[in-house]
Enzyme design. Structure first.
Site, short mmCIF file in Angstrom:
data_model
loop_
_atom_site.label_atom_id
_atom_site.label_comp_id
_atom_site.label_asym_id
_atom_site.label_seq_id
_atom_site.Cartn_x
_atom_site.Cartn_y
_atom_site.Cartn_z
N HIS A 1 107.21 -7.71 -49.17
CA HIS A 1 106.93 -8.22 -50.50
C HIS A 1 105.73 -8.70 -50.67
CE1 HIS A 1 111.35 -7.51 -50.69
NE2 HIS A 1 111.48 -8.44 -49.72
N GLU B 1 111.32 -15.56 -49.35
CA GLU B 1 112.78 -15.62 -49.23
C GLU B 1 113.42 -15.94 -47.85
OE1 GLU B 1 114.09 -11.54 -49.79
OE2 GLU B 1 112.86 -10.70 -48.02
N HIS C 1 109.84 -6.48 -42.75
CA HIS C 1 111.04 -6.96 -42.48
C HIS C 1 111.99 -5.93 -42.87
CE1 HIS C 1 110.75 -8.19 -46.49
NE2 HIS C 1 111.99 -8.05 -46.73
N ARG D 1 108.53 -0.36 -50.31
CA ARG D 1 109.08 0.30 -49.17
C ARG D 1 108.20 1.16 -48.17
NH1 ARG D 1 112.35 3.04 -52.34
NH2 ARG D 1 113.57 1.61 -52.59
#
Length: 321
Positions: free
Chosen positions: A103, A120, A178, A198
């Site tokens: 991200h 996150e 991740h 991605r």
């Protein structure tokens, strides 16, 4: 009436890697085939949560933000975010491995997508034997190495595998490569953003035989190629106490094991409070109004609420900004 425990209708997402645990174990209601995500509280455009209980039933989170402003968010949060809710709250069921992804940070996200970044954290609610996460690189590499490994389909050889079990917690800063591995159900707390680059998707295809889009070039500027990223978070489990798990500039999360009854004083807290039930069940009362929270459910407490009484036997994640 604003000061009561607010529940929202879950927004369920069908995913190529999703399963049936959100329905069978967390009691979400859906006829979707492979449910990968339950968006519990969302202000993402096109997926804005709607209240499912109490006097505000049927009103959207955006309507609440526009009507109640700082009374819902907290005065400082309203000054910073206006009528944009700063967090996206989810439960995730990974029947298969999720794609390897990254991200972007606030700066890149604002420039490219007019969005927040996506810092996150994850709390593992259930993990099959042998389940693992991918978190960071197992050695420091350069951008050109990354591209070459992707072309040769060898990117997995430099990714860091982390075995997990119930109760583990992880903090994933922007830039950290991740992936959630198969067999894991987790709670996710993140900035309000749906921006994901991605990197690798195990050459999977959808029902129409199409591979999902990869974002190789976009990811280069977003990635932290170091092998020194600290993601795992250790925390205490003291009963009827706020045990800090993550504290960052975007949110704070405490782990609360409730046994019997617990009264929390939020009179000095200038923030909304979110409770995610990750085990057991309880009742949550605000100013005489009581709501049940069961395993796999989420409740929002407005910032103007002073006292919250919790009764039951459960484990909660408490989230504030």
């Amino acid at each position: 009436m604003l000061n009561y425990p607010i529940k929202f209708q879950p927004i369920l997402k069908d995913k190529i890697w999703g399963g049936d645990k959100l329905v069978n174990n967390l009691n979400k209601k859906s006829n979707l085939k492979d449910i990968g995500e339950s968006w519990e509280i969302s202000d993402v455009e096109g997926d804005v949560s709607v209240v499912e209980n109490g006097p505000l039933k049927g009103r959207s989170l955006k309507e609440l933000l526009e009507t109640y402003k700082g009374d819902l968010l907290g005065k400082n949060n309203f000054a910073n975010f206006g009528t944009n809710f700063p967090l996206l709250i989810k439960f995730i069921d990974a029947k298969q491995d999720l794609s390897v992804q990254v991200h972007p940070n606030d700066e890149l996200s604002k420039m490219r997508h007019n969005s927040f970044g996506k810092t996150e954290m994850w709390y593992i609610m259930q993990a099959d034997e042998g389940s693992r996460l991918i978190l960071g690189f197992n050695k420091t590499i350069k951008a050109e190495d990354y591209v070459k490994l992707l072309e040769e389909k060898k990117i997995m050889s430099v990714l860091n595998d982390v075995p997990v079990e119930k109760g583990d917690a992880f903090f994933i800063e922007t830039g950290t490569v991740h992936a959630i591995g198969a067999g894991i159900v987790l709670a996710e707390i993140q900035q309000t953003s749906d921006i994901t680059y991605r990197i690798y998707d195990f050459d999977r295809v959808d029902d129409a035989g199409n591979e999902r889009e990869l974002h190789t070039e976009l990811a280069i500027d977003a990635l932290n190629f170091s092998d020194k990223i600290d993601t795992e978070r250790n925390y205490s489990s003291t009963k009827n106490s706020l045990n800090e798990v993550v504290k960052c500039e975007y949110f704070k999360t405490n782990f609360i094991p409730v046994e019997g009854a617990l009264e929390l004083d939020y009179s000095a807290t200038d923030s909304f409070v979110i409770f995610m039930c990750v085990e057991g069940n309880a009742t949550i009362s605000v100013e005489g109004t009581t709501e049940t929270i069961n395993f796999g459910e989420t409740i929002l407490i407005p910032a103007t609420a002073k006292n919250v009484i919790i009764k039951g036997d459960c484990n909660l994640l408490e989230v504030t900004v």
